[in-house]
Scaffold this motif. Sequence first.
Motif, PDB file in Angstrom:
ATOM      1  N   ASN A   1      43.158  43.640  50.246  1.00 29.34           N
ATOM      2  CA  ASN A   1      43.269  44.661  50.821  1.00 29.34           C
ATOM      3  C   ASN A   1      43.922  44.793  52.223  1.00 29.34           C
ATOM      4  O   ASN A   1      44.292  45.877  52.662  1.00 29.34           O
ATOM      5  N   ASP A   2      44.121  43.559  52.791  1.00 26.16           N
ATOM      6  CA  ASP A   2      44.735  43.509  53.969  1.00 26.16           C
ATOM      7  C   ASP A   2      46.208  43.161  53.927  1.00 26.16           C
ATOM      8  O   ASP A   2      46.930  42.823  54.922  1.00 26.16           O
ATOM      9  N   SER A   3      46.688  43.253  52.636  1.00 26.52           N
ATOM     10  CA  SER A   3      48.357  43.106  52.509  1.00 26.52           C
ATOM     11  C   SER A   3      48.894  44.414  53.335  1.00 26.52           C
ATOM     12  O   SER A   3      48.108  45.586  53.144  1.00 26.52           O
ATOM     13  N   VAL A   4      50.016  44.176  53.801  1.00 28.90           N
ATOM     14  CA  VAL A   4      50.411  45.229  54.485  1.00 28.90           C
ATOM     15  C   VAL A   4      50.734  46.276  53.652  1.00 28.90           C
ATOM     16  O   VAL A   4      50.294  47.777  53.965  1.00 28.90           O
ATOM     17  N   THR A   5      51.582  46.378  52.426  1.00 27.76           N
ATOM     18  CA  THR A   5      51.636  47.457  51.854  1.00 27.76           C
ATOM     19  C   THR A   5      50.476  48.268  51.250  1.00 27.76           C
ATOM     20  O   THR A   5      50.534  49.506  51.193  1.00 27.76           O
ATOM     21  N   LYS A   6      49.664  47.600  50.822  1.00 26.18           N
ATOM     22  CA  LYS A   6      48.147  48.166  50.130  1.00 26.18           C
ATOM     23  C   LYS A   6      47.619  48.896  51.453  1.00 26.18           C
ATOM     24  O   LYS A   6      47.143  49.990  51.248  1.00 26.18           O
TER      25      LYS A   6
ATOM     26  N   PRO B   1      47.189  59.932  45.127  1.00 24.61           N
ATOM     27  CA  PRO B   1      48.495  59.919  44.548  1.00 24.61           C
ATOM     28  C   PRO B   1      48.820  58.824  43.786  1.00 24.61           C
ATOM     29  O   PRO B   1      48.567  57.733  43.890  1.00 24.61           O
ATOM     30  N   THR B   2      49.490  59.139  42.626  1.00 23.48           N
ATOM     31  CA  THR B   2      49.722  57.980  41.736  1.00 23.48           C
ATOM     32  C   THR B   2      50.722  56.950  42.219  1.00 23.48           C
ATOM     33  O   THR B   2      50.612  55.636  41.993  1.00 23.48           O
ATOM     34  N   PHE B   3      51.589  57.242  43.079  1.00 24.36           N
ATOM     35  CA  PHE B   3      52.582  56.506  43.718  1.00 24.36           C
ATOM     36  C   PHE B   3      51.847  55.241  44.713  1.00 24.36           C
ATOM     37  O   PHE B   3      52.077  54.252  44.667  1.00 24.36           O
ATOM     38  N   VAL B   4      50.646  55.933  45.310  1.00 23.82           N
ATOM     39  CA  VAL B   4      49.786  54.859  46.147  1.00 23.82           C
ATOM     40  C   VAL B   4      49.272  53.970  45.426  1.00 23.82           C
ATOM     41  O   VAL B   4      49.256  52.771  45.634  1.00 23.82           O
ATOM     42  N   LEU B   5      48.754  54.491  44.071  1.00 25.22           N
ATOM     43  CA  LEU B   5      48.021  53.391  43.202  1.00 25.22           C
ATOM     44  C   LEU B   5      49.082  52.429  42.459  1.00 25.22           C
ATOM     45  O   LEU B   5      48.636  51.239  42.030  1.00 25.22           O
ATOM     46  N   SER B   6      50.310  52.904  42.459  1.00 29.80           N
ATOM     47  CA  SER B   6      51.317  51.864  41.923  1.00 29.80           C
ATOM     48  C   SER B   6      51.412  50.774  42.830  1.00 29.80           C
ATOM     49  O   SER B   6      51.713  49.576  42.527  1.00 29.80           O
ATOM     50  N   ILE B   7      51.322  50.908  44.269  1.00 29.92           N
ATOM     51  CA  ILE B   7      51.450  49.961  45.180  1.00 29.92           C
ATOM     52  C   ILE B   7      50.333  48.869  44.989  1.00 29.92           C
ATOM     53  O   ILE B   7      50.153  47.722  45.169  1.00 29.92           O
ATOM     54  N   THR B   8      48.930  49.609  44.730  1.00 28.24           N
ATOM     55  CA  THR B   8      47.738  48.734  44.966  1.00 28.24           C
ATOM     56  C   THR B   8      47.830  47.887  43.629  1.00 28.24           C
ATOM     57  O   THR B   8      47.488  46.826  43.972  1.00 28.24           O
ATOM     58  N   ALA B   9      48.208  48.629  42.384  1.00 31.09           N
ATOM     59  CA  ALA B   9      48.115  47.851  41.129  1.00 31.09           C
ATOM     60  C   ALA B   9      49.072  46.768  40.888  1.00 31.09           C
ATOM     61  O   ALA B   9      48.785  45.463  40.582  1.00 31.09           O
ATOM     62  N   THR B  10      50.267  47.085  41.683  1.00 30.15           N
ATOM     63  CA  THR B  10      51.344  46.002  41.572  1.00 30.15           C
ATOM     64  C   THR B  10      50.728  44.660  42.583  1.00 30.15           C
ATOM     65  O   THR B  10      51.126  43.494  42.243  1.00 30.15           O
ATOM     66  N   THR B  11      50.325  44.891  43.686  1.00 27.15           N
ATOM     67  CA  THR B  11      49.735  43.906  44.500  1.00 27.15           C
ATOM     68  C   THR B  11      48.999  43.030  43.713  1.00 27.15           C
ATOM     69  O   THR B  11      48.667  41.810  43.897  1.00 27.15           O
ATOM     70  N   GLN B  12      47.647  43.770  43.041  1.00 21.77           N
ATOM     71  CA  GLN B  12      46.832  43.157  42.445  1.00 21.77           C
ATOM     72  C   GLN B  12      47.302  42.024  41.313  1.00 21.77           C
ATOM     73  O   GLN B  12      47.089  41.078  41.134  1.00 21.77           O
TER      74      GLN B  12
ATOM     75  N   HIS C   1      38.512  50.652  39.290  1.00 18.88           N
ATOM     76  CA  HIS C   1      38.751  52.280  38.704  1.00 18.88           C
ATOM     77  C   HIS C   1      39.230  51.908  37.243  1.00 18.88           C
ATOM     78  O   HIS C   1      39.846  51.181  37.240  1.00 18.88           O
ATOM     79  N   ILE C   2      38.701  53.121  36.651  1.00 14.41           N
ATOM     80  CA  ILE C   2      39.703  53.411  35.105  1.00 14.41           C
ATOM     81  C   ILE C   2      40.172  54.727  35.434  1.00 14.41           C
ATOM     82  O   ILE C   2      39.255  55.657  35.211  1.00 14.41           O
ATOM     83  N   THR C   3      41.576  55.015  35.588  1.00 15.67           N
ATOM     84  CA  THR C   3      41.852  56.129  35.749  1.00 15.67           C
ATOM     85  C   THR C   3      43.301  56.045  34.877  1.00 15.67           C
ATOM     86  O   THR C   3      43.888  55.015  34.239  1.00 15.67           O
ATOM     87  N   ALA C   4      44.166  57.104  34.662  1.00 18.96           N
ATOM     88  CA  ALA C   4      45.488  57.013  34.153  1.00 18.96           C
ATOM     89  C   ALA C   4      46.261  56.053  34.777  1.00 18.96           C
ATOM     90  O   ALA C   4      47.045  55.322  34.091  1.00 18.96           O
ATOM     91  N   GLN C   5      46.373  55.907  36.153  1.00 24.44           N
ATOM     92  CA  GLN C   5      47.024  55.261  36.899  1.00 24.44           C
ATOM     93  C   GLN C   5      46.766  53.675  36.745  1.00 24.44           C
ATOM     94  O   GLN C   5      47.611  52.710  36.549  1.00 24.44           O
ATOM     95  N   THR C   6      45.566  53.376  36.881  1.00 27.22           N
ATOM     96  CA  THR C   6      45.072  51.887  36.721  1.00 27.22           C
ATOM     97  C   THR C   6      45.453  51.265  35.062  1.00 27.22           C
ATOM     98  O   THR C   6      45.538  50.220  34.969  1.00 27.22           O
TER      99      THR C   6
END
Length: 547
Positions: free
Chosen positions: A296-301, A468-479, A150-155
């Motif tokens: 994808n299968d990390s718990v937080t993500k 939600p931006t907070f969700v994408l914070s978790i995904t991006a940090t995991t990546q 994705h390219i969004t403000a969050q990513t």
Amino acid sequence: MGGHSRLRRDAELGAGGDTAMPNKKKYNVNGDSGIKAQIQFADQKQEFNKRPSKIGRRSLSRSISQSSTDSYSSAASYTDSSDDETSPRDKQQKNSKGSSDFCVKNIKQAEFGRREIEIAEQEMPALMALRKRAQGEKPLAGAKIVGCTHITAQTAVRPGPKPHTGLFSWKGGCGNLSQDRGGVRSRALGRADPAGSAEAVLAHLPLSVPGFPVFAWKGESEDDFWWCIDRCVNVEGWQPNMILDDGGDLTHWIYKKYPNMFKKIKGIVEESVTGVHRLYQLSKAGKLCVPAMNVNDSVTKQKFDNLYCCRESILDGLKRTTDMMFGGKQVVVCGYGEVGKGCCAALKAMGSIVYVTEIDPICALQACMDGFRLVKLNEVIRQVDIVITCTGNKNVVTREHLDRMKNSCIVCNMGHSNTEIDVASLRTPELTWERVRSQVDHVIWPDGKRIVLLAEGRLLNLSCSTVPTFVLSITATTQALALIELYNAPEGRYKQDVYLLPKKMDEYVASLHLPTFDAHLTELTDEQAKYLGLNKNGPFKPNYYRY
């Protein structure tokens, strides 16, 4: 794999088309050429090097992907209507450094994109903390990362709104994201600004971050999509050594067209169900050339991207598209995995009567214990007001189900791709399609019965609402942590296989988000740690533990 890739991309394509007046059209075999140009079935594909005409490409991209909301937002002031008349591939644009090594719809929206990114930063505490730490340590110095996501403000918070403020250093030839190919396609995140947020962010990155080429825009056609990926991979004098993928399309393209590149690639980071499935297939066949990290299968993500995110976005998507009330409505949710659990919880809390369908007896028992009635779809299809698919499977809702639905039943997908609802079966001469508003179609039967189909069976939350931006914070940090781990791992730690993110890193991602809630963790005493056989600093659960 190519067909699967195409279906997945169509399912998650973005917004950005016209917000025309409602129109009614028959899908007939001998219809006019305009309708033929707009209807694209799954088995139709163009090679990326056979470029359609300007008009043909524009028509195709608008038919595949349309705006998720009406154009009444402030973002409209940042949009030049003339930009829609020319494909980004036919434009000549340059950034502040004079480089034209990028392709976006309108570089003039860059300032608006910068402000969008700064707003997103406020809801991404973990990524900001990691970014600050990385500025000193430079854990990806020398990395050349090609990404398809994705390219969004969050990513875009990963590279940051200004040079030297991103997750990695931007100076000189140290590599990292200053050298990264941002080969990123735009997918629908349903922002309230159809031409604004995502497009503005896309415009900002090549303007403010030197050496960060981006090839993406809303409403890409099939041809555009593969062209963008190829522009990121096939570059003279530059070769990636890391892959950041979302869906496996980029990995598949390199594997198919440029297999020799894998000799210098150190690893792949994949965040989607589909992409991970493909990686396991390659591994099983002995064809995976490099180590891959399954985030994808990390718990937080998984918990946040699936359970908590869908618990909020299902209501958002339905409300934006239908303006309905949920109290008293009868809803059937197909699938009770993490996504289904989130959808059911949200709808139950709003007073809906919720039924669940499931094939897995464990998930089925969970649904029963949570107070939901477990049924077969055929048992309730005539009476429900809303049908939601959350299975990741294909043909969950068939033409037979669609024929038996009550008048004005709402049908949507929250699971995977555009395969869960058999939309292709509705494109027949006897049925009339009526566009009500963007992402909302009435499909009308000869007797006058109609169903309300949302996003043409694509993902509701990506097409019609916000994530939600907070969700994408978790995904991006995991990546980001997965990239750092694979890139810096000593030779031999990871073989040519698929790995889960180490548990310690999963816990670290969670801990970075706790200060947002003013949360305080309890610490084990030495005696307690010894009793449990744990390190006081974690990890606190074994890999087999199910949260």
